[in-house]
Design a protein around this motif. Structure first.
Motif, PDB file in Angstrom:
ATOM      1  N   GLN B  38      -8.035  -3.749   0.436  1.00  8.46           N
ATOM      2  CA  GLN B  38      -6.770  -3.251  -0.094  1.00  8.46           C
ATOM      3  C   GLN B  38      -5.934  -4.431  -0.568  1.00  8.46           C
ATOM      4  O   GLN B  38      -5.559  -5.290   0.229  1.00  8.46           O
ATOM      5  CB  GLN B  38      -6.005  -2.458   0.968  1.00  8.46           C
ATOM      6  CG  GLN B  38      -4.724  -1.837   0.443  1.00  8.46           C
ATOM      7  CD  GLN B  38      -3.944  -1.090   1.513  1.00  8.46           C
ATOM      8  OE1 GLN B  38      -3.967  -1.456   2.688  1.00  8.46           O
ATOM      9  NE2 GLN B  38      -3.262  -0.033   1.127  1.00  8.46           N
ATOM     10  N   ASN B  41       0.071  -3.143  -2.541  1.00  9.12           N
ATOM     11  CA  ASN B  41       0.564  -1.968  -3.252  1.00  9.12           C
ATOM     12  C   ASN B  41      -0.532  -1.224  -3.996  1.00  9.12           C
ATOM     13  O   ASN B  41      -0.275  -0.598  -5.031  1.00  9.12           O
ATOM     14  CB  ASN B  41       1.684  -2.356  -4.223  1.00  9.12           C
ATOM     15  CG  ASN B  41       2.848  -3.012  -3.510  1.00  9.12           C
ATOM     16  OD1 ASN B  41       3.302  -2.532  -2.478  1.00  9.12           O
ATOM     17  ND2 ASN B  41       3.310  -4.131  -4.018  1.00  9.12           N
ATOM     18  N   ARG B  42      -1.726  -1.280  -3.479  1.00  8.19           N
ATOM     19  CA  ARG B  42      -2.845  -0.568  -4.096  1.00  8.19           C
ATOM     20  C   ARG B  42      -3.545   0.300  -3.057  1.00  8.19           C
ATOM     21  O   ARG B  42      -3.340   0.164  -1.851  1.00  8.19           O
ATOM     22  CB  ARG B  42      -3.852  -1.579  -4.674  1.00  8.19           C
ATOM     23  CG  ARG B  42      -3.281  -2.532  -5.692  1.00  8.19           C
ATOM     24  CD  ARG B  42      -2.828  -1.811  -6.945  1.00  8.19           C
ATOM     25  NE  ARG B  42      -3.904  -1.149  -7.642  1.00  8.19           N
ATOM     26  CZ  ARG B  42      -4.690  -1.743  -8.534  1.00  8.19           C
ATOM     27  NH1 ARG B  42      -4.525  -3.016  -8.810  1.00  8.19           N
ATOM     28  NH2 ARG B  42      -5.628  -1.053  -9.138  1.00  8.19           N
ATOM     29  N   GLY B  43      -4.406   1.166  -3.541  1.00  6.49           N
ATOM     30  CA  GLY B  43      -5.243   1.969  -2.642  1.00  6.49           C
ATOM     31  C   GLY B  43      -6.410   1.155  -2.135  1.00  6.49           C
ATOM     32  O   GLY B  43      -6.555  -0.020  -2.428  1.00  6.49           O
ATOM     33  N   LEU B  44      -7.259   1.802  -1.355  1.00  9.53           N
ATOM     34  CA  LEU B  44      -8.430   1.138  -0.792  1.00  9.53           C
ATOM     35  C   LEU B  44      -9.573   1.178  -1.799  1.00  9.53           C
ATOM     36  O   LEU B  44      -9.841   2.217  -2.408  1.00  9.53           O
ATOM     37  CB  LEU B  44      -8.875   1.815   0.500  1.00  9.53           C
ATOM     38  CG  LEU B  44      -8.138   1.386   1.765  1.00  9.53           C
ATOM     39  CD1 LEU B  44      -6.720   1.900   1.781  1.00  9.53           C
ATOM     40  CD2 LEU B  44      -8.897   1.859   2.994  1.00  9.53           C
TER      41      LEU B  44
END
Lengths: 113, 113
Positions: B38, B41-44
């Protein structure tokens, strides 16, 4: 191919307000789930669905509702927001097989004041 | 019951040095093991998975992971770290016949220039 799309990206709620976090996937995945991410606690499963019309509770379901009327959509509803629900929420989808990876949305950062 | 432990909250390595991020698991039946990364400020993002077969699994961005059944471990490795590898890394497990992924608490990797 959009993958998993979550809206909104950011939200501020007052205590007691309700709202719905939207999640949509375009990969025709049967399995969808919602997680919350809190510092030092990793990702915890809130609710999940193995197909349209079927939902079940995860590890931390209290204060949240879900429904699955279509394969594509899996909204998460906060019934009466509490400060303890301040978190980052992730929606994920996958094929219904134990050896498949999950695909995640970009997340919704929710603050309850 | 399924669980994952990531014993290190933080790992720091110098650029160019090898890196290891540790993960141990507990699961009923055969384990299906996953690593995700991750960025802020992002998804996995999915990195790699172990299903069966070779104990050394290769994945995205030069990462690999070693499955050790006797030690119930699935450590993430990379021979030469890059500054751009700095991120939060999650180990996850799914047991035989299970739908849900269980995540560790995450390890923050910092690669020092």
């Amino acid at each position: 191919n959009a993958g998993v799309t979550q809206t909104p990206k950011f939200q501020v709620l007052k205590t007691g307000q309700s709202m719905t976090l939207q999640c949509a996937q375009d990969m025709n995945h049967e399995y969808m789930s919602w997680y919350r991410q809190d510092p030092g606690m990793g990702l915890r499963l809130i609710h999940y669905s193995v197909g349209a019309g079927i939902t079940d509770q995860g590890e931390v379901p209290n204060g949240y509702n879900v429904s699955r009327s279509t394969t594509e959509d899996f909204p998460l509803r906060l019934l009466s927001a509490a400060p303890s629900q301040t978190s980052v929420y992730f929606c994920a989808s996958s094929r219904p097989a134990e050896n498949t990876e999950a695909f995640f949305g970009q997340g919704t950062r929710l603050t309850v004041v | 019951a399924q669980s994952v432990a990531q014993p290190e909250d933080q790992v720091k390595v110098a650029e160019g040095n090898p890196l290891t991020v540790k993960c141990t698991y507990s699961v009923s039946g055969n384990p299906y093991l996953f690593w995700y990364v991750q960025y802020p400020n992002r998804g996995l993002q999915f990195l790699l998975k172990y299903i069966t077969g070779d104990n050394l699994v290769k994945g995205s961005y030069g990462f690999e992971a070693e499955f050790n059944k006797s030690q119930t471990s699935f450590h993430l490795k990379k021979p030469s770290a890059l500054v751009s590898d700095s991120a939060l890394y999650f180990c996850a497990v799914r047991g035989t016949g299970a739908n849900n992924l269980f995540f560790g608490t995450g390890t923050r990797l910092t690669v020092i220039p």
